[in-house]
Design an enzyme around this catalytic site. Structure first.
Site, mmCIF file in Angstrom:
data_model
loop_
_atom_site.group_PDB
_atom_site.id
_atom_site.type_symbol
_atom_site.label_atom_id
_atom_site.label_comp_id
_atom_site.label_asym_id
_atom_site.label_seq_id
_atom_site.Cartn_x
_atom_site.Cartn_y
_atom_site.Cartn_z
ATOM 1 N N ASP A 194 8.816 -4.268 -4.486
ATOM 2 C CA ASP A 194 9.386 -3.805 -3.226
ATOM 3 C C ASP A 194 8.666 -4.736 -2.342
ATOM 4 O OD1 ASP A 194 11.043 -1.394 -1.918
ATOM 5 O OD2 ASP A 194 9.130 -1.643 -0.911
ATOM 6 N N GLY A 239 12.198 -10.257 9.409
ATOM 7 C CA GLY A 239 11.413 -10.583 8.110
ATOM 8 C C GLY A 239 11.732 -11.980 7.602
ATOM 9 N N PHE A 240 11.091 -12.125 6.529
ATOM 10 C CA PHE A 240 11.320 -13.328 5.842
ATOM 11 C C PHE A 240 10.897 -13.504 4.385
ATOM 12 C CE2 PHE A 240 7.197 -14.022 7.658
ATOM 13 C CZ PHE A 240 6.477 -14.673 6.792
ATOM 14 N N GLY A 241 10.900 -12.529 3.884
ATOM 15 C CA GLY A 241 10.676 -12.183 2.268
ATOM 16 C C GLY A 241 11.771 -12.444 1.456
ATOM 17 N N ALA A 254 15.234 -10.927 2.956
ATOM 18 C CA ALA A 254 15.714 -11.982 3.980
ATOM 19 C C ALA A 254 16.245 -13.278 3.325
ATOM 20 C CB ALA A 254 14.903 -12.240 5.227
ATOM 21 N N LYS A 267 9.248 6.157 -6.639
ATOM 22 C CA LYS A 267 8.875 5.275 -5.793
ATOM 23 C C LYS A 267 7.351 5.137 -5.834
ATOM 24 C CE LYS A 267 10.399 1.934 -2.964
ATOM 25 N NZ LYS A 267 11.788 1.523 -2.539
HETATM 26 N N1 GLU Z 1 12.487 -1.645 -4.218
HETATM 27 C C1 GLU Z 1 13.845 -1.789 -4.567
HETATM 28 C C2 GLU Z 1 14.610 -0.638 -3.842
HETATM 29 O O1 GLU Z 1 14.131 -0.258 -3.047
HETATM 30 C C3 GLU Z 1 14.439 -2.167 -5.832
HETATM 31 C C4 GLU Z 1 13.919 -0.996 -6.796
HETATM 32 C C5 GLU Z 1 14.206 -1.273 -8.295
HETATM 33 O O2 GLU Z 1 14.911 -2.496 -8.527
HETATM 34 O O3 GLU Z 1 14.207 -0.434 -8.797
HETATM 35 O O4 GLU Z 1 15.471 -0.377 -4.186
#
Ligand code: GLU
Length: 447
Positions: free
Chosen positions: A164, A236-238, A241, A124
């Protein structure tokens, strides 16, 4: 292993990293019993190794805003565990981003990615950059400066970031452009969530929300019911959602609430196509105000400032914005309003006391790492398409996504079935995700 001993050591080593410590504790508590039936895990110190990331990069990101002022942010990439594949996980741009948050998200990502049964390790990253109110040009300059630092540490067989919170298709485009320039190669698998036409996969934007609703549909069927006519509150509304609202509506459910940092919009007649499309306009405006929905659709959306989505009566509650967004009081309000299912779409969307209240009331609760795994699964499918130079149709991707979510659901039931016949989805997801990683680490020796 004794969870309390491991946690005491971690707390001493990482004081104040509360979100990370919270995420680790939940997983360890779930797997403790099974782990202790495997002396070979203990001998190889699997847990002690798994709780620490392989490495964490922290870097300065300096860029110039539209007024000509020099701005400095902090960027990060946590490469957590690569037992199952190259590191994979999103980038989050949000002012609250710090090492503890990204370690918690990276740790969760290991088990989520394991559940997908695809060859994906866990990672991440992100930055404490706030996209609210920023112009396109500012976002581009920031993304370029961010990638200028990160590019050497990513690649299709090394680490493949994605979007994300605060990072969508536009940001991935800007970052990929800079990556390509610096790496001097069109290596599409280095980032996922790309736009269709230059390496992106159809259905990737919808995938987290669609996958979540496929999972919720199974939870509802487990009780002999259907989604038809069920009311759903989403926070949320992203992007997440938006995908969930689209699929929930398609399955016959009624989305009765959306929320934002400014308050909640109640949707007494549910959400229609025009309103769903408007969610994308609201997101792209970077205003971060759900009130815009009520201003655009008076009567169809009723805005109340300062309230959360959990204040609206619903059958199904789905946190889909940020971690710890549902507290114990919110959970009690939902229970009093006769909520029937709670499924996190955001990672760790519910606080531990909220989860306990929901589970103690006998209400099925499913954790983010299982429910939201459709996003990263479709990223895995994007990488496969990139590697094979193929483009699957939307229907093909959707079908594969649906199958992955069904398989994840089945695994959660297999590992989470309790003596009284009820299903502990938290335990099921944690044990199923953990076992695959632990066995791979064991097979790969002490590294
Ligand atoms: N941020 C998204 C997750 O938490 C997608 C991660 C990705 O596609 O690598 O799973």
């Amino acid at each position: 292993m004794k969870v309390n001993d491991i946690m005491a050591a971690l707390e001493a080593k990482h004081p104040g990293e509360n979100e990370y410590l919270q995420a680790v504790r939940e997983v360890l508590e779930s797997v403790e019993e099974v782990y202790n039936q495997h002396p070979e895990f203990e001998a190889a110190k699997i847990v002690e190794r798994l709780v620490e990331p392989d490495r964490v990069f922290t870097f300065r990101v300096t860029w110039v805003d539209d007024k000509g002022q020099v701005q400095t942010n902090l960027g990060y990439r946590v490469q957590y565990n690569a037992a199952l594949g190259a590191y994979k996980g999103g980038l989050r741009f949000h002012p609250a981003v710090n090492v503890s948050m990204l370690k918690f998200l990276g740790f969760e990502q290991i088990f989520k990615n394991s559940l997908t049964n695809l060859p994906l390790g866990g990672g991440k990253g992100g930055a404490d950059f706030d996209p609210t109110g920023k112009s396109d040009a500012e976002v581009m300059r920031f993304c370029q400066a961010f990638m200028y630092e990160l590019w050497r540490n990513i690649g299709p067989d090394q680490d493949s970031p994605a979007g994300d919170v605060g990072v969508g298709g536009r940001e991935i485009g800007y970052m990929y452009g800079m990556y390509k320039k610096l790496a001097r190669e069109h290596s599409t698998g280095a980032l996922t969530g790309k736009a269709y036409g230059w390496g992106g996969s159809l259905i990737r934007p919808e995938a987290t929300g669609f996958g979540a609703m496929y999972y919720v549909d199974r939870m509802v069927r487990q009780k002999g019911e259907t989604m038809n006519g069920k009311t759903i509150a989403l926070s949320g509304f992203g992007n997440v959602a938006w995908g969930a609202a689209t699929k929930a509506t398609e399955l016959g459910a009624k989305v009765v609430a959306l929320s934002g940092p400014d308050g909640v919009c109640e949707l007494p007649n549910g959400i229609d196509k025009e309103m769903i499309d408007y969610m994308l306009v609201m997101r792209d405006s970077r205003r971060n105000k759900v009130q815009d929905m009520a201003d655009k659709f008076p009567g169809k959306a009723i805005f109340t400032p300062g309230k959360k989505a959990w204040s609206v009566k619903c059958d199904i509650a789905c946190p889909s914005a940020f971690q710890n967004e549902m507290n114990e009081e919110d959970a009690k309000m939902l229970i009093a309003n006769k909520v029937q299912y709670v499924a996190e779409i955001s990672n760790m969307g519910c606080q531990p006391a909220a989860i306990a209240a929901i589970q103690n009331a006998g209400i099925p609760f499913a954790p983010g790492k299982a429910v939201n795994a459709g996003g990263v699964s479709t990223s895995g499918l994007e990488i496969s398409q990139n590697a094979g130079h193929i483009n699957w149709t939307a229907a093909e991707v959707d079908q594969k996504l649906h199958k992955i979510m069904n398989d994840i659901y089945d695994m959660c039931v297999e590992y989470g079935k309790q003596a009284d016949g009820s299903i502990n989805y938290v335990k099921g997801a944690n044990i199923a995700g953990f076992m695959r990683v632990a066995k791979a680490m064991l097979a790969q020796g002490i590294v």
